[in-house]
Design a protein around this motif. Structure first.
Motif, mmCIF file in Angstrom:
data_model
loop_
_atom_site.group_PDB
_atom_site.id
_atom_site.type_symbol
_atom_site.label_atom_id
_atom_site.label_comp_id
_atom_site.label_asym_id
_atom_site.label_seq_id
_atom_site.Cartn_x
_atom_site.Cartn_y
_atom_site.Cartn_z
ATOM 1 N N SER A 175 -1.320 -36.397 5.762
ATOM 2 C CA SER A 175 -1.627 -35.490 4.653
ATOM 3 C C SER A 175 -2.320 -36.250 3.526
ATOM 4 O O SER A 175 -3.277 -35.739 2.920
ATOM 5 C CB SER A 175 -0.341 -34.848 4.134
ATOM 6 O OG SER A 175 0.235 -34.024 5.110
ATOM 7 N N VAL A 194 -5.886 -36.849 4.501
ATOM 8 C CA VAL A 194 -6.701 -35.648 4.291
ATOM 9 C C VAL A 194 -7.026 -35.491 2.808
ATOM 10 O O VAL A 194 -8.172 -35.157 2.436
ATOM 11 C CB VAL A 194 -5.967 -34.399 4.820
ATOM 12 C CG1 VAL A 194 -6.686 -33.121 4.386
ATOM 13 C CG2 VAL A 194 -5.859 -34.447 6.338
ATOM 14 N N LEU A 195 -6.061 -35.733 1.941
ATOM 15 C CA LEU A 195 -6.311 -35.646 0.493
ATOM 16 C C LEU A 195 -7.361 -36.648 0.065
ATOM 17 O O LEU A 195 -8.271 -36.317 -0.729
ATOM 18 C CB LEU A 195 -5.003 -35.891 -0.272
ATOM 19 C CG LEU A 195 -5.119 -35.982 -1.797
ATOM 20 C CD1 LEU A 195 -5.717 -34.708 -2.383
ATOM 21 C CD2 LEU A 195 -3.764 -36.286 -2.421
ATOM 22 N N SER A 233 -10.742 -35.430 1.103
ATOM 23 C CA SER A 233 -11.191 -34.304 0.279
ATOM 24 C C SER A 233 -11.701 -34.785 -1.077
ATOM 25 O O SER A 233 -12.686 -34.237 -1.596
ATOM 26 C CB SER A 233 -10.051 -33.303 0.097
ATOM 27 O OG SER A 233 -9.059 -33.799 -0.779
ATOM 28 N N PHE A 239 -10.898 -28.372 8.225
ATOM 29 C CA PHE A 239 -9.736 -28.243 7.344
ATOM 30 C C PHE A 239 -9.286 -26.787 7.240
ATOM 31 O O PHE A 239 -8.113 -26.453 7.455
ATOM 32 C CB PHE A 239 -10.101 -28.799 5.967
ATOM 33 C CG PHE A 239 -8.978 -28.771 4.967
ATOM 34 C CD1 PHE A 239 -7.750 -29.347 5.253
ATOM 35 C CD2 PHE A 239 -9.145 -28.184 3.722
ATOM 36 C CE1 PHE A 239 -6.723 -29.336 4.324
ATOM 37 C CE2 PHE A 239 -8.124 -28.161 2.789
ATOM 38 C CZ PHE A 239 -6.900 -28.743 3.095
ATOM 39 N N MET A 250 -6.011 -24.517 8.750
ATOM 40 C CA MET A 250 -5.180 -23.732 7.837
ATOM 41 C C MET A 250 -5.181 -22.263 8.226
ATOM 42 O O MET A 250 -4.148 -21.574 8.126
ATOM 43 C CB MET A 250 -5.660 -23.915 6.395
ATOM 44 C CG MET A 250 -5.399 -25.307 5.844
ATOM 45 S SD MET A 250 -5.283 -25.322 4.040
ATOM 46 C CE MET A 250 -6.880 -24.665 3.603
ATOM 47 N N LEU A 259 -1.577 -31.841 1.039
ATOM 48 C CA LEU A 259 -2.481 -30.871 1.668
ATOM 49 C C LEU A 259 -2.870 -29.769 0.689
ATOM 50 O O LEU A 259 -4.031 -29.327 0.653
ATOM 51 C CB LEU A 259 -1.814 -30.264 2.907
ATOM 52 C CG LEU A 259 -1.580 -31.215 4.076
ATOM 53 C CD1 LEU A 259 -0.813 -30.517 5.191
ATOM 54 C CD2 LEU A 259 -2.910 -31.767 4.601
ATOM 55 N N ASP A 310 -6.602 -28.956 -0.730
ATOM 56 C CA ASP A 310 -7.180 -27.620 -0.782
ATOM 57 C C ASP A 310 -7.646 -27.301 -2.196
ATOM 58 O O ASP A 310 -8.751 -26.767 -2.405
ATOM 59 C CB ASP A 310 -6.129 -26.604 -0.317
ATOM 60 C CG ASP A 310 -6.699 -25.212 -0.120
ATOM 61 O OD1 ASP A 310 -7.940 -25.051 -0.163
ATOM 62 O OD2 ASP A 310 -5.909 -24.276 0.080
#
Length: 412
Positions: free
Chosen positions: A270, A273-274, A277, A301, A305, A385, A389
């Protein structure tokens, strides 16, 4: 004289019947003295469905022999078993088997089985046998399994309590105070070395498992029930357990896996992924567009989701699982997540993309407020996560705003 004879005859018969009843009860009591009833607890195994252990009742009688009554059976061959299980139609069965066969299964797995012999009066033993016999009838043996409210541990405990007249005073569970506060926290305690399993549970199960629970409700876990029975008291103040022995395995033979390496945990991925992003968002704000790399990232991504959102919608709307609804993660994970999957590639859908991201960002803030207020407890790995987003949503909104400002004030 005839009348007097009849009275004496009737009196003699009544006395005879009473003597038969008294001696019958005495024989029954003596027979029940030879009966032993125990609570069996199989400690945790390596598979995910074994992490809280398993509970059964052992009954030893001179007439029937030595057998185990078990409420953890299910039929894989039943029609549409997987779909019905996911939908919440979790039909489990009660069954009986010789004790040696029951123990052999756990001995092969290297799991420890603890026997706690119950301190029961003859009439209580008889009541337990009668209740289990009734439960094993074909018309009664199938029940709707509930992970925390009606399972292999709560069923035998309910029978023991009925036999004792609901006067059993359970001991402590041995869990830390936080772990014993809610169903979700208890699960996290037992699943600590299985973070992906708990990650999935926290996705699928809603706010219903975050309510405060009573000590009685903590007994949904077989291992917790074992600890509670160890300190349990009868209505007369005597211990509910007269003796404890280990039938198979030992503390050192547990097959439970060790901690998951940090680089394989949900939190690590996670955070990865952050980080991605943030990198793509910085590049997008500098260039004024997401770029191909950012577009591919958003596609993957939001695709994941959206798929997770479909699963949650199914569990909330269609499933009959009590614990899946309400699930406030729908504010974050829902089928609307599929919009960016397509919109990032289609120029004509740019306005739809911006509108979605504005709504998405607002809903993420609402969700975080619900987390802070304790309405639903998130998995720790959800936070990076959600932040990822939010970063992508904000960068999309700011990129569009900067583009409008540039068109409104062109450099000459």
């Amino acid at each position: 004289m005839f009348s007097q004879f009849r009275i004496k005859d009737i009196s003699a018969r009544i006395v005879l019947v009473l003597l038969c009843v008294v001696f019958g009860f005495q024989a029954k009591a003596e027979e029940m003295d030879d009966v032993r009833i125990s609570l069996l607890t199989a400690r945790a195994g390596a598979d995910i469905y074994q992490l809280e252990g398993h509970t059964a009742l052992r009954i030893q009688t001179p007439q029937r022999g030595d057998y185990v009554v078990n409420w953890g059976l299910f039929d894989f061959a039943a029609p549409n078993f997987v779909y019905r299980f996911v939908k919440g139609e979790t039909d489990y069965m009660a069954g009986a088997a010789p004790t040696d066969r029951f123990l052999a299964i756990y001995a092969r797995e290297g799991r420890m089985v603890v026997e706690q012999e119950l301190n029961l009066a003859p009439e209580e033993k008889e009541r337990i046998i009668r209740l289990t016999d009734t439960n094993l009838l074909p018309e009664n043996r199938i029940y709707r399994y509930n992970y925390v409210l009606d399972n292999c541990a709560t069923r035998p405990l309910a029978i023991i309590e009925k036999a004792m007249g609901d006067s059993l005073l359970l001991g402590t569970s041995g869990l830390p105070a936080e772990a014993a506060s809610t169903f979700r926290n208890a699960m996290r305690h037992y699943h600590v070395n299985y973070p992906w399993y708990q990650f999935g549970i926290d996705l699928a199960l809603g706010s219903g498992i975050d309510r405060p629970v009573t000590m009685r409700e903590v007994s949904f876990s077989p291992e917790a029930l074992e600890m509670m029975m160890a300190g349990a008291k009868r209505h007369d103040g005597l211990p509910a357990v007269s003796g404890t022995v280990i039938l198979t395995g030992s503390e050192d033979s547990s097959p439970v896996l060790g901690p998951t390496p940090w680089y394989l945990t949900p939190m690590f991925w996670s955070c990865a992924v952050l980080l991605m992003s943030i990198v793509f968002s910085v590049c997008q704000l500098r260039r004024g567009s997401a770029g191909r790399g950012g577009m591919i990232f958003d596609t993957l991504f939001y695709l994941l989701m959206g798929l997770a959102g479909c699963v949650i919608v199914f569990l909330v709307v269609i499933s009959v699982h009590e614990a899946t609804s309400p699930n406030w993660l729908l504010l974050w994970l829902n089928p609307l997540c599929f919009i960016p999957v397509v919109a990032v590639w289609v120029k004509k859908l740019e306005k739809l993309l911006i509108s979605y991201q504005m709504l998405n960002f607002a809903l993420l803030i609402v969700l975080l407020v619900l987390f802070v207020c304790g309405v639903q407890s998130p998995n720790p790995a959800f936070i990076p996560l959600i932040a990822a987003d939010g970063v992508r949503a904000l960068s999309c909104i700011l990129t569009k705003r900067n583009a409008r400002c540039h068109h409104a004030n062109p450099i000459r």
